[in-house]
Design an enzyme around this catalytic site. Structure first.
Site, PDB file in Angstrom:
ATOM      1  N   GLU A  34       1.263  -1.072  -4.925  1.00 53.57           N
ATOM      2  CA  GLU A  34       0.064   0.051  -5.458  1.00 53.57           C
ATOM      3  C   GLU A  34       1.474   1.326  -6.034  1.00 53.57           C
ATOM      4  OE1 GLU A  34      -3.581   2.101  -3.802  1.00 53.57           O
ATOM      5  OE2 GLU A  34      -1.394   2.882  -2.490  1.00 53.57           O
ATOM      6  N   ASP A  43       0.868  -0.930   0.053  1.00 50.65           N
ATOM      7  CA  ASP A  43       0.229  -0.249   0.014  1.00 50.65           C
ATOM      8  C   ASP A  43       1.190   1.172  -0.056  1.00 50.65           C
ATOM      9  OD1 ASP A  43      -2.415   1.155   0.796  1.00 50.65           O
ATOM     10  OD2 ASP A  43      -1.667   2.354   1.914  1.00 50.65           O
TER      11      ASP A  43
HETATM   12  C1  NOJ Z   1      -4.110   3.398  -0.367  1.00 41.81           C
HETATM   13  C2  NOJ Z   1      -5.314   2.465   0.049  1.00 41.81           C
HETATM   14  O1  NOJ Z   1      -5.869   1.767  -1.547  1.00 41.81           O
HETATM   15  C3  NOJ Z   1      -6.435   2.943   0.577  1.00 41.81           C
HETATM   16  O2  NOJ Z   1      -7.833   3.003   0.530  1.00 41.81           O
HETATM   17  C4  NOJ Z   1      -5.588   3.644   1.528  1.00 41.81           C
HETATM   18  O3  NOJ Z   1      -7.432   4.360   2.046  1.00 41.81           O
HETATM   19  C5  NOJ Z   1      -4.898   4.410   1.561  1.00 41.81           C
HETATM   20  N1  NOJ Z   1      -4.049   4.204   0.524  1.00 41.81           N
HETATM   21  C6  NOJ Z   1      -4.285   4.844   2.850  1.00 41.81           C
HETATM   22  O4  NOJ Z   1      -3.751   3.289   3.401  1.00 41.81           O
END
Ligand code: NOJ
Length: 537
Positions: free
Chosen positions: A269, A204
């Site tokens: 991500e 993430d």
């Molecule tokens: C990316 C995640 O996919 C999202 O849902 C989240 O709010 C943020 N990162 C913070 O962790």
């Protein structure tokens, strides 16, 4: 530099993202759970997926619905227990499905014991586990960094009179990865889950982990205009994509080295553009790591834009490097709304016939739409705190059946169920050979039947037009032509050679209109054609 022995998760695999709150509720509290996922493994097996990525299931105060973790090595009781998790892993593995955990590394919850300690005093041994700075002499935050979820990225702790950094919510303090103890603790978490049978991770907020160690102000974005997302007021050159991020891949690779018999894999991500996607490929072992390509969520859905992006990415990838194309996820509007319902099938055919590992967001395979959420039922902090659209609409419960609760729950669902669940649901679609679900299944089967679709090269051709995106996939003497009409008009394509067989039409039939060297496409129609070799004529 890296030895290449790709894992089954890469390239050949199809991944399925589950947002656990919304997949299947067994205990009827209105929130999905692990036993629910286990119950639906046969569905996933039948769909043909090779791995499931679980959005966070760890204990959490749920301020950001699990992306605020208060304990990395346990399961939130909402979702079940570690025993339920072990059973899920066991049952998934029995079906040859791998389990991928969300690995939230940029921040914890403010309720994590590390932060509670860190906050307790300036002298606490865990103080430096988070990012604390003194106020400016006038009492203002240490610099102009802003949070993705609105306002300054700094929050003052009045007890110790220092600010802590939070890239997201104030309840999500950023970890200090420059502290070796933090690195060690986070790596131990990887080991914990690998030892429990987990096969991979989705990292993430990768791009945010290392920031400018000098804490300089970020420059203003000259292109920003009022009404645009506040976060884009600044150019985030000092808080995103810091060059030190390569260290993360080194750390994770070292952990994976300790498990030579496991084919561990991590996807990261990153919403940034091609240069940043390329950065990930350049700085990581391609056998184990790759970024997620979620650019499809930001590009205008038209043949030229999509083609240009895919081709540029492909040109910049080496043959052993894989893209991981995602059409939707829990943070963006679903593909059926972004591209339009009529384009769902074309989008599915595109995703399943491009090189790399497709990642399907739960429900996209039945054509689920975003759902309007009444004001009183809004949960997402993004809706509450920013001028951005919230993410609840794409997180509504999975539509299993045409019955109250849509087969998701017998209780009160945590988010409303889409009104069209009586039409778009698994029960109906699995018995309808022309449904979106049947198309997805067939496309995934084709990947198993036709090696060129998985291992073949991607080849650009000059058959594409403004409205039709055409490309070849080629492996040895196998050659496929994919032609996608991304417009609402009939289209005619003059084929390069005459002899093509129809492999699949987006209506899930074997009817492709190929006559006298021309391909005729109806609006929103896509086809996969296979070149017939001259000996077969
Ligand atoms: C990316 C995640 O996919 C999202 O849902 C989240 O709010 C943020 N990162 C913070 O962790």
């Amino acid at each position: 530099m890296f030895e290449n022995k790709n894992t089954p998760l890469q390239g050949a695999g199809v991944m399925y993202q589950i947002y656990p709150r919304s997949f299947q509720d067994i205990d009827d509290d209105g929130v999905g759970d692990l036993r629910g996922i286990t119950k639906r493994l046969d569905y996933l097996k039948d769909l043909g997926v090779n791995s499931i990525w679980l959005s966070p299931i760890y204990p959490s105060p749920m301020k950001d619905f699990g992306y605020d973790i208060s304990d990395y090595t346990s399961i939130d009781s909402l979702f079940g227990s570690l025993e339920d998790f072990d059973e899920l892993v066991k049952q998934a593995h029995a079906r040859d499905i791998k389990i991928v955990m969300d690995y939230v590394i940029n921040h914890t919850s403010e309720e994590h014991k590390w932060f509670i300690e860190s906050k307790s005093s300036r002298e606490n041994p865990k103080r430096n586990w988070y990012i604390w700075r003194d106020p400016k002499p006038n009492g203002e935050p240490p610099n102009n960094w802003i949070s993705m979820f609105g306002g300054s990225a700094w929050k003052l702790d009045e007890t110790t009179n220092q600010f802590y950094l939070h890239t997201f919510l104030t309840e999500q303090p950023d970890l200090n990865w420059r502290n070796p103890e933090v690195k060690q603790a986070m790596i131990d978490i990887l080991r914990f889950w690998i030892d429990r049978g987990v096969d991979g991770f989705r990292t993430d907020a990768f791009a945010h982990v290392f920031k400018d160690p000098e804490f300089r102000d970020e420059p203003l974005n000259p292109d920003w205009r009022p009404g645009r997302w506040d976060y884009t007021k600044f150019i985030h050159s000092l808080t995103q994509h810091h060059p030190d991020l390569y260290l993360l891949y080194e750390y994770f690779d070292q952990v994976f080295n300790d498990y030579p018999d496991r084919q561990l894999f991590m996807i990261s991500e990153d919403y940034a553009g091609l240069d940043n996607l390329r950065w990930h490929h350049d700085h990581s072992n391609p056998d184990r790591f790759a970024p997620i390509n979620i650019r499809f969520s930001q590009l205008h859905w038209d043949a030229q834009t999509i083609r240009q992006f895919v081709e540029e990415y492909e040109t910049r990838l080496k043959p052993h490097e894989w893209p991981n194309h995602a059409l939707s996820n829990h943070d963006v509007v679903r593909i059926s709304d972004r591209a339009g319902s009529h384009q769902i099938r074309v989008a599915a055919m595109l995703q399943m016939t491009l090189r790399g590992m497709p990642i399907i967001y739960y429900g996209d395979e039945i054509g689920m739409h975003d759902t309007d959420i009444p004001q009183a039922q809004i949960h997402d902090p993004v809706s509450k705190q920013t001028n951005r659209p919230g993410r609840d609409p794409e997180r509504t419960p999975m539509q299993w059946a045409n019955q109250p609760g849509a087969g998701f729950t017998n209780g009160e669902p945590w988010l409303p169920i889409a009104k069209d669940y009586n039409v778009f649901n698994v029960d109906i679609e699995q018995h309808d050979p022309s449904s979106v679900l049947s198309l997805y299944k067939r496309l995934i089967q084709l990947r198993a039947e036709i090696p060129a679709l998985v291992y073949g090269s991607y080849e650009s051709n000059n058959l594409s037009t403004i409205d039709v995106y055409c490309y070849h996939r080629r492996l040895d003497d196998q050659e496929l032509l994919i032609a996608l009409n991304m417009s609402y008009k009939d289209q005619t394509i003059k084929l390069d050679v005459h002899n093509y067989d129809c492999v699949l039409n987006t209506d899930n039939s074997l009817n492709c209109s190929v006559r006298n060297g021309y391909l005729f496409l109806k609006p929103h129609e896509g086809v996969i054609l296979r070149k017939v070799s001259s000996e077969q004529n």
